[in-house]
Design a protein around this motif. Sequence first.
Motif, PDB file in Angstrom:
ATOM      1  N   GLN A   1       0.829  -1.206   0.000  1.00 16.38           N
ATOM      2  CA  GLN A   1       0.000   0.000   0.000  1.00 16.38           C
ATOM      3  C   GLN A   1       0.862   1.254   0.000  1.00 16.38           C
ATOM      4  O   GLN A   1       0.568   2.230  -0.704  1.00 16.38           O
TER       5      GLN A   1
ATOM      6  N   ALA B   1      -7.665   3.934  -1.412  1.00 10.85           N
ATOM      7  CA  ALA B   1      -8.914   4.048  -0.654  1.00 10.85           C
ATOM      8  C   ALA B   1      -8.823   3.316   0.679  1.00 10.85           C
ATOM      9  O   ALA B   1      -9.336   3.790   1.704  1.00 10.85           O
ATOM     10  N   ALA B   2      -8.140   2.163   0.688  1.00 14.85           N
ATOM     11  CA  ALA B   2      -8.001   1.403   1.930  1.00 14.85           C
ATOM     12  C   ALA B   2      -7.207   2.193   2.963  1.00 14.85           C
ATOM     13  O   ALA B   2      -7.556   2.208   4.155  1.00 14.85           O
TER      14      ALA B   2
ATOM     15  N   GLU C   1      -6.940   5.504   3.064  1.00 19.84           N
ATOM     16  CA  GLU C   1      -7.739   6.664   3.465  1.00 19.84           C
ATOM     17  C   GLU C   1      -8.861   6.255   4.421  1.00 19.84           C
ATOM     18  O   GLU C   1      -9.099   6.907   5.445  1.00 19.84           O
ATOM     19  N   ASN C   2      -9.558   5.151   4.113  1.00 15.95           N
ATOM     20  CA  ASN C   2     -10.690   4.717   4.941  1.00 15.95           C
ATOM     21  C   ASN C   2     -10.242   4.234   6.310  1.00 15.95           C
ATOM     22  O   ASN C   2     -10.897   4.500   7.329  1.00 15.95           O
ATOM     23  N   ARG C   3      -9.103   3.523   6.327  1.00 16.85           N
ATOM     24  CA  ARG C   3      -8.620   2.978   7.600  1.00 16.85           C
ATOM     25  C   ARG C   3      -8.271   4.086   8.589  1.00 16.85           C
ATOM     26  O   ARG C   3      -8.473   3.962   9.789  1.00 16.85           O
ATOM     27  N   HIS C   4      -7.755   5.199   8.058  1.00 15.92           N
ATOM     28  CA  HIS C   4      -7.284   6.259   8.942  1.00 15.92           C
ATOM     29  C   HIS C   4      -8.136   7.524   8.864  1.00 15.92           C
ATOM     30  O   HIS C   4      -7.793   8.538   9.491  1.00 15.92           O
ATOM     31  N   GLY C   5      -9.205   7.455   8.112  1.00 15.15           N
ATOM     32  CA  GLY C   5     -10.132   8.593   8.060  1.00 15.15           C
ATOM     33  C   GLY C   5      -9.488   9.869   7.559  1.00 15.15           C
ATOM     34  O   GLY C   5      -9.807  10.971   8.035  1.00 15.15           O
ATOM     35  N   THR C   6      -8.583   9.751   6.598  1.00 10.22           N
ATOM     36  CA  THR C   6      -7.845  10.911   6.086  1.00 10.22           C
ATOM     37  C   THR C   6      -7.815  10.862   4.564  1.00 10.22           C
ATOM     38  O   THR C   6      -7.525   9.821   3.969  1.00 10.22           O
ATOM     39  N   ARG C   7      -8.091  11.990   3.956  1.00  8.76           N
ATOM     40  CA  ARG C   7      -8.037  12.059   2.496  1.00  8.76           C
ATOM     41  C   ARG C   7      -6.614  12.415   2.080  1.00  8.76           C
ATOM     42  O   ARG C   7      -6.060  13.451   2.491  1.00  8.76           O
TER      43      ARG C   7
END
Length: 293
Positions: A5, A37-38, A40-46
């Motif tokens: 990643q 996306a994984a 970003e979603n895992r850490h809630g950050t764009r």
Amino acid sequence: MTLDQLRIFVTAARLGHVTRAGAALNLTQSAVSAAIAALENRHGTRLFQRVGRGIQLTAEGELFLSEAEAVLERAEAAERALTELSGLKRGALRLYASQTIAAHWLPPILHRFHLRHPGIALDVHQGNTAEVAAAVAACRADMGFVEGTVDNPALVAEPVATDEMVLVVGAHHPWAGSGRPDPTLLAQFDWVLRERGSGTRQEMEAALAGLGVGREALRVALELPSNEAVCSAVAVGAGATVISRLAAAPRVALGDLAILGAALSVRAFCALRPGDRRKGRAEEALLALIREG
């Protein structure tokens, strides 16, 4: 979070494009998008925002990039350390060299190295002196080779060879067939220069300054990005230049160029490496081969 990643994120950040990142990594566009996306979603950050057909790092992505690059570099260092436990039977050596060195001095050395250590893959890139120093400092290369002066306290420079800088004109230039002209005449003809940031440009300006001729006194006809381009332009009469004897030699042998007088200066070729990292076995082996002559 996985190393794969991180590699995908760093490649996408460097290329600014999801599809190009996939091509560079031999992955589909959807696989690259899914990995980003994984994260970003895992850490809630764009980490990225779309800009036209490409992508651009957000402020959070910019901060994360340096950390991701550092992690990947440490992982690569660990892999190299494990590889070295098996001696020089396998592994890789990432090299960056400035143009004169990459085109003329280094290839025979790398051929000898390959014959001696065929299991070591050689990854060689070319740039001017400034670009080589930046690549080594950023750990994109294990070692660099330059002919220019590098002022970077994070790097260690070790002289490995010497090179002569000579005054060169085309075979039909008015100076051809004569010795070196008086310095007062040097401002009366057009000149062809390498680009700023190149070691050849630095050495040319220093050599002419030693004759009392400043850069501002020269009539500059062209500034070109490679030794080959400079030699080609000089050969057809675009002007004079000061360049490596190694770079000029093939066109001199063909009768296209003429060297005027003795060398203006002698410069060192230097190996660059990060000062905070010990040499690997492959690097040591390459330097040892160079010292053999």
